[in-house]
Enzyme design. Structure first.
Site, PDB file in Angstrom:
ATOM      1  N   ARG A 295       0.783  -1.158  -0.097  1.00 38.00           N
ATOM      2  CA  ARG A 295      -0.041  -0.080  -0.138  1.00 38.00           C
ATOM      3  C   ARG A 295       0.858   1.206   0.025  1.00 38.00           C
ATOM      4  NH1 ARG A 295      -3.288  -3.748   3.453  1.00 38.00           N
ATOM      5  NH2 ARG A 295      -5.504  -3.574   2.652  1.00 38.00           N
ATOM      6  N   ARG A 331       0.831  -0.837  -5.183  1.00 38.79           N
ATOM      7  CA  ARG A 331      -0.465  -0.480  -5.744  1.00 38.79           C
ATOM      8  C   ARG A 331      -0.236   1.267  -5.825  1.00 38.79           C
ATOM      9  NH1 ARG A 331      -5.550  -1.104  -1.823  1.00 38.79           N
ATOM     10  NH2 ARG A 331      -4.105   0.409  -0.598  1.00 38.79           N
ATOM     11  N   ASN A 453     -12.055  -5.825   0.711  1.00 37.04           N
ATOM     12  CA  ASN A 453     -12.579  -4.912   1.854  1.00 37.04           C
ATOM     13  C   ASN A 453     -13.450  -4.096   1.176  1.00 37.04           C
ATOM     14  OD1 ASN A 453     -10.450  -6.443   3.284  1.00 37.04           O
ATOM     15  ND2 ASN A 453      -9.091  -4.749   3.204  1.00 37.04           N
ATOM     16  N   ASP A 454     -12.832  -3.402   0.148  1.00 40.90           N
ATOM     17  CA  ASP A 454     -13.817  -2.377  -0.569  1.00 40.90           C
ATOM     18  C   ASP A 454     -14.849  -3.188  -1.382  1.00 40.90           C
ATOM     19  OD1 ASP A 454     -13.063   0.157   0.061  1.00 40.90           O
ATOM     20  OD2 ASP A 454     -11.015  -0.163  -0.994  1.00 40.90           O
ATOM     21  N   CYS A 501      -6.313  -9.947  -2.505  1.00 36.09           N
ATOM     22  CA  CYS A 501      -5.662  -9.261  -1.540  1.00 36.09           C
ATOM     23  C   CYS A 501      -6.381  -8.509  -0.356  1.00 36.09           C
ATOM     24  CB  CYS A 501      -4.796  -8.118  -2.107  1.00 36.09           C
ATOM     25  SG  CYS A 501      -5.395  -6.895  -2.929  1.00 36.09           S
TER      26      CYS A 501
HETATM   27  C1  PEP Z   1      -9.416  -3.903  -0.393  1.00 37.50           C
HETATM   28  O1  PEP Z   1     -10.154  -2.984  -0.649  1.00 37.50           O
HETATM   29  O2  PEP Z   1      -9.686  -4.967  -0.081  1.00 37.50           O
HETATM   30  C2  PEP Z   1      -7.869  -3.566  -0.179  1.00 37.50           C
HETATM   31  C3  PEP Z   1      -6.985  -4.487  -0.155  1.00 37.50           C
HETATM   32  O3  PEP Z   1      -7.517  -2.348  -0.347  1.00 37.50           O
HETATM   33  P1  PEP Z   1      -7.501  -1.451   1.082  1.00 37.50           P
HETATM   34  O4  PEP Z   1      -7.944  -2.171   2.395  1.00 37.50           O
HETATM   35  O5  PEP Z   1      -6.257  -0.702   1.052  1.00 37.50           O
HETATM   36  O6  PEP Z   1      -8.649  -0.319   0.737  1.00 37.50           O
HETATM   37 MG    MG Z   2      -9.153  -1.132  -1.181  1.00 36.82          MG
END
Ligand code: PEP
Ligand code: MG
Length: 559
Positions: A295, A331, A453-454, A501
């Site tokens: 990240r 990323r 996650n998103d 991820c």
């Molecule tokens: C996600 O969204 O799953 C992700 C890996 O990105 P972040 O948690 O950094 O938003």
């Molecule tokens: Mg994300």
């Protein structure tokens, strides 16, 4: 003994004194002073201490990262003695009789607003600086420790939820575990705890009282319990559990060097998510197959101004060379939504999660993107780099981003700067839109990485941060799993690889599902690598695949 139940989001048992994270901003008191002259002197003493601290920080930065890194602290030192700034503070104290900490905060806010309104970008960026020095001086005036941890020994840190920039700046050697009143399993504190391999418990609300500060607590990240002043029996039970977890971790170590292959021969790559170059150590210790998600926003969050091309280049090069030829997926900048950075001066939005974030910012502000891409391509000469774009929703965004990569390569060619010709370019699939058009997106990239996650948040229209919404935030929701299946299928049809991820990748209850779907890679926090490897090696995919698919795609309405 007091037992508080929260939600465990990073396993492990730890014991230590409880310490509440300290923020000056939350604590500013305002009152009228009697002796205005003495109050102004109090400000001047605190300012002198701030200048001293900044000098130490500048020296440290110079030793670790050179003159450019030290420059910021030097600028802050000069700003502390800026006559306009001093005059404004003097006015608040001597004319209005305001106490020094409130005067410093107010003067900082007024000046920051003035800077922010200027046309020149350099002056605009000073807005964050002046707030920063005001926070430092106010903190000194109130006796608040810098860095948020008021203890000489390692602690269990309690906070509401740490902001991303607070999380990256923590002194990790002083933290044994986290307890937060709010937060979510995919929030910054939880992610940080998993990377650090220490327990974390979220959602304890206001049950952790300020008067518990300094008392011994034992946290169990597996069950989510927080015990204050444990009785002898509870202490013994939890310490036994701690020893057992350590023993299990040692047993898992025997899996280092073993392949991630199921009993019937299905192989999956297991890589790691990191947030800072220093995290590479944990990746290597846990035998991660590479870095599936770096990240990069940590560089921006950990800085008071846009990080320069050179400072980014050095950080990326370090990670690539430390990983010694293993793939590193970096990323590109993912800020906005819950990761706000003051100097970006993003517009205030009603719905930041649906607004200006990640790739959208990069495409709208190409000068920022170009700097990062140049640093990335320059670093590619030192290892096996892949670049990944976050928050994609449309084909045109990816085409435009790839075009910028092309332009950057041309520039480097013209300047005679070396870079690798073998940089893969991929995207995160973390919006329902990207998942649904993944057949088209697969034709223009080298790989997908599903950000669950998103993707979960946007698919369920629920971010899980709110404790009342727990039952609506089902991370195993069939809609999310069906989207993952669709994305993996579309990737494979186009002959590209598909990784996961997001935090779901480490969920051992879903490992069989991901193997059945043919996901090529899971990228997880370093400490999850070996438990996952064990799970993969115990699984016989052929024996479970049919049932899993039937459940996922069937019309059973109990889910
Ligand atoms: C996600 O969204 O799953 C992700 C890996 O990105 P972040 O948690 O950094 O938003
Ligand atoms: Mg994300």
């Amino acid at each position: 003994m007091i037992t508080i139940q929260g939600q465990g989001v990073s396993s492990g048992v730890a014991a230590g004194p409880l310490s509440f994270y300290q923020r000056a901003g939350n604590l500013i008191r305002r009152y009228e002073v009697e002796d205005r002259e003495a109050e102004f002197e109090r400000f001047k003493d605190a300012r002198a201490r701030a200048i001293e601290q900044l000098g130490v920080l500048a020296e440290k930065a110079r030793e670790e990262a050179g003159d450019e890194a030290a420059m910021l602290f030097e600028t802050h030192r000069m700003m502390c003695v800026d006559p306009d700034y001093e005059e404004a503070i003097e006015g608040f104290i001597k004319e209005s009789g305001l106490n020094a900490e409130a005067a410093v905060t107010d003067a900082g806010a007024v000046q920051a607003e003035a800077f922010a309104a200027m046309d020149d970008d350099v002056f605009k960026a000073r807005a964050a600086d002046v707030k920063d020095i005001s926070g430092r001086i106010a903190g000194i005036l109130m006796g608040v420790v810098q860095g948020g941890i008021d203890s000489d020994v390692p602690v269990i840190l309690a906070a509401d939820e740490l902001s991303p920039s607070e999380a990256v700046q923590l002194d990790r050697s002083r933290i044994l575990g986290f307890v937060t009143s709010g937060g979510s399993g995919s929030g910054h504190t939880a992610i940080l705890a998993r990377i650090m391999g220490i327990p974390a418990i979220i959602g304890v609300g206001d049950r952790l009282k300020p008067e518990y500060e300094g008392r011994e607590v034992i946290v169990d990240g597996g069950t989510g319990s927080v015990v204050v002043d444990a009785d002898a029996e509870t202490r013994e039970r939890l310490m036994k559990k701690r020893a057992e977890l350590i023993r299990r971790q040692e047993l898992l170590s025997q899996l280092k060097g073993q392949p991630n292959v199921s009993r019937d021969g299905r192989e999956i790559r297991i890589c790691c998510n990191i947030g800072r170059p220093e995290d590479v150590r944990a990746v290597l210790e846990n035998d991660g197959g590479g870095i599936g998600l770096f990240r990069s926003e940590y560089l921006y969050l950990n800085s008071d101004d846009y990080p320069s091309e050179d400072s980014q280049f050095k950080a990326y090069r370090q990670v690539l060379s430390d990983m010694n030829g293993k793939e590193v997926v970096i990323r590109t900048l993912d800020i906005g939504a819950d990761k706000q950075i003051e100097y970006f001066r993003l517009p205030k939005e009603e719905n930041p999660a649906l607004g200006s974030r990640a790739l959208r910012i990069c495409l709208n502000r190409p000068e920022i993107f170009r700097t990062q891409l140049r640093a990335l391509y320059r670093a590619s000469a030192y290892g096996r780099l892949s670049i990944m774009f976050p928050m994609v929703t449309s084909v045109w965004e990816v085409k435009e981003a790839r075009k910028m990569c092309e332009q950057v390569r041309k520039e480097l060619d013209a300047e005679g700067i070396p870079y690798s010709d073998e940089v893969d370019v991929g995207i995160m699939i973390e919006t329902p839109a990207a998942a649904v058009i993944s057949d088209r997106l697969a034709r223009i990239v080298d790989f997908f990485s599903i950000g669950t996650n998103d993707l979960t948040r946007y698919t369920l229209a629920c971010d899980g941060q709110n404790n009342d919404l727990g039952r609506f935030f089902n991370t195993h929701h069939p809609a999310v799993l069906r989207l993952i299946k669709l994305v993996a299928e579309n990737a494979h049809k186009a002959g590209i690889r598909c990784s996961i991820c997001g935090e779901l990748g480490a969920d051992l209850e879903l490992t069989e599902t991901f193997l059945s779907l043919g996901v090529d890679e899971l990228s997880v926090s370093p400490r999850s690598v070996l438990p996952l490897r064990q799970k993969v090696r115990e699984t016989e995919v052929a024996a479970v695949q049919e049932k899993i698919m039937a459940e996922l795609m069937g019309d059973e309405v109990s889910l």
